[in-house]
Design an enzyme around this catalytic site. Structure first.
Site, PDB file in Angstrom:
ATOM      1  N   ARG A  71      77.016  34.657  21.451  1.00  0.00           N
ATOM      2  CA  ARG A  71      75.541  34.765  20.693  1.00  0.00           C
ATOM      3  C   ARG A  71      75.266  33.422  20.213  1.00  0.00           C
ATOM      4  O   ARG A  71      76.522  33.265  20.058  1.00  0.00           O
ATOM      5  CB  ARG A  71      75.667  35.053  19.148  1.00  0.00           C
ATOM      6  N   ASN A 109      79.373  42.546  21.767  1.00  0.00           N
ATOM      7  CA  ASN A 109      77.808  42.536  21.170  1.00  0.00           C
ATOM      8  C   ASN A 109      76.581  41.810  22.131  1.00  0.00           C
ATOM      9  O   ASN A 109      76.618  41.481  23.106  1.00  0.00           O
ATOM     10  CB  ASN A 109      77.362  40.609  20.205  1.00  0.00           C
ATOM     11  N   ASP A 139      81.788  43.131   9.290  1.00  0.00           N
ATOM     12  CA  ASP A 139      81.546  43.680   8.084  1.00  0.00           C
ATOM     13  C   ASP A 139      81.830  44.268   6.617  1.00  0.00           C
ATOM     14  O   ASP A 139      80.942  43.309   5.166  1.00  0.00           O
ATOM     15  CB  ASP A 139      80.298  44.781   8.086  1.00  0.00           C
ATOM     16  N   HIS A 166      75.648  46.817  13.086  1.00  0.00           N
ATOM     17  CA  HIS A 166      76.745  44.927  13.129  1.00  0.00           C
ATOM     18  C   HIS A 166      75.469  44.899  13.093  1.00  0.00           C
ATOM     19  O   HIS A 166      76.237  44.000  14.348  1.00  0.00           O
ATOM     20  CB  HIS A 166      77.456  45.774  14.116  1.00  0.00           C
TER      21      HIS A 166
END
Length: 306
Positions: A71, A109, A139, A166
């Protein structure tokens, strides 16, 4: 993973355009003081994984998939899904063909959408959708580390479950369920909650768009991988993971999951929440519902090739 006693062979796969060839990574890892055999495999861009990964995947009990584009700043999770869904599908397709009983741990992702998409494609193929596991361990790792920073306790003595999903507000640390974290004043919890949610973005920004969390993700992925392998070897373990679930009204959800000889042997209930967490759960589920739907829509119009 090359040092885990439950690993007999470690297969490293990447595309031929990778900055470091997978055979080079394998050669490096093969020098560690362990009994694990390490082999590297590569494939040219544009070729089909299912047609080229037979030797790499046959006999695998666990396939960890840190694939896809990272990302970048300003990129939405939907933008990322459009890029990464087909990448994930290619690998999952190969797993369905060459190691259909293996646990496939996805570090692709957006996990909230990718896992439902791939699990539903597995189900359409007649395979166990719970063999598709979303890796959300980072996490938990972050929540534990942040609590340690506040309380002075060692992170190894902290075990904060992180439920929901997530991404963003779907990441819901349940601080009240850990004895050490529960001592943190209630007034500090919202900021700590937000810090845990935004930790991935913090890393992306700190790397100036040149990558996302990699080192901490490798650590977290290995933690989950070792837990899954211990379970498959007969030692039941519990880790938070994002899987097909019936503990809420949502078909996919992150919660504590028990891993045993059959892979996912039990999806554990959420447990008792305080008032703040109850409110947060409602917010998380509302956001997660739409992200799950993105994955389900993808699965509805796609299928795994033979």
């Amino acid at each position: 993973m090359a040092t885990d006693r439950n690993v007999k062979e470690l297969a490293i796969f990447d595309l031929s355009v990778a900055m470091v060839p997978p055979k080079g990574v394998a050669a490096d890892l093969s020098h560690l003081e362990s009994a694990v055999a390490v082999n590297g495999y590569e494939m040219d861009v544009g070729k089909s994984p299912k047609d080229h990964l037979s030797e790499c995947l046959t006999g695998c009990s666990l396939v960890m998939v840190p694939a896809g584009m990272p990302r970048k700043p300003g990129m939405t999770r939907d933008d990322l899904f459009k890029v990464n869904a087909d990448i994930a599908k290619g690998i999952v397709e190969a797993c369905a063909k060459h190691c259909p009983a293996a646990i496939v741990a996805l570090i692709v992702n957006p996990v909230n959408s990718i896992v439902p998409a791939m699990a539903e494609l597995y189900a359409k193929k007649g395979l166990n959708p719970q063999n598709i596991v979303g890796v959300t361990t980072l996490d938990c790792v972050r929540a534990n580390k942040f609590v340690a920073g506040i309380t002075g306790a060692h992170p190894s003595s902290i075990d904060v479950p992180v439920i929901g999903g997530h991404a963003g507000i779907t990441i819901m640390p349940v601080f009240s369920q850990d004895p050490i974290a529960a001592k943190i004043p209630a007034s500090e919890i919202p900021d700590l909650d937000k810090k845990t949610q935004d930790a991935g973005t913090e890393v992306v920004n700190a790397k100036n768009g040149k990558g996302s969390a990699t080192l901490s993700m490798a650590y977290a992925g290995a933690r989950l991988g070792k837990g899954i392998l211990a379970g498959l070897a007969g030692q039941k373990t519990v880790e938070c993971a994002y899987v097909k679930s019936d503990i809420t009204e949502l078909p996919y959800f992150t919660s504590k999951v028990e891993f045993g000889k059959g892979g996912v042997t039990s999806v554990l209930p959420i447990g008792v929440l305080n008032a703040y967490e109850t409110q947060r759960l409602a917010e998380a589920k509302l956001q997660l519902k739409g992200e799950i739907e993105t994955g389900l829509q993808y699965a509805a119009v796609n299928q795994l090739a033979d």
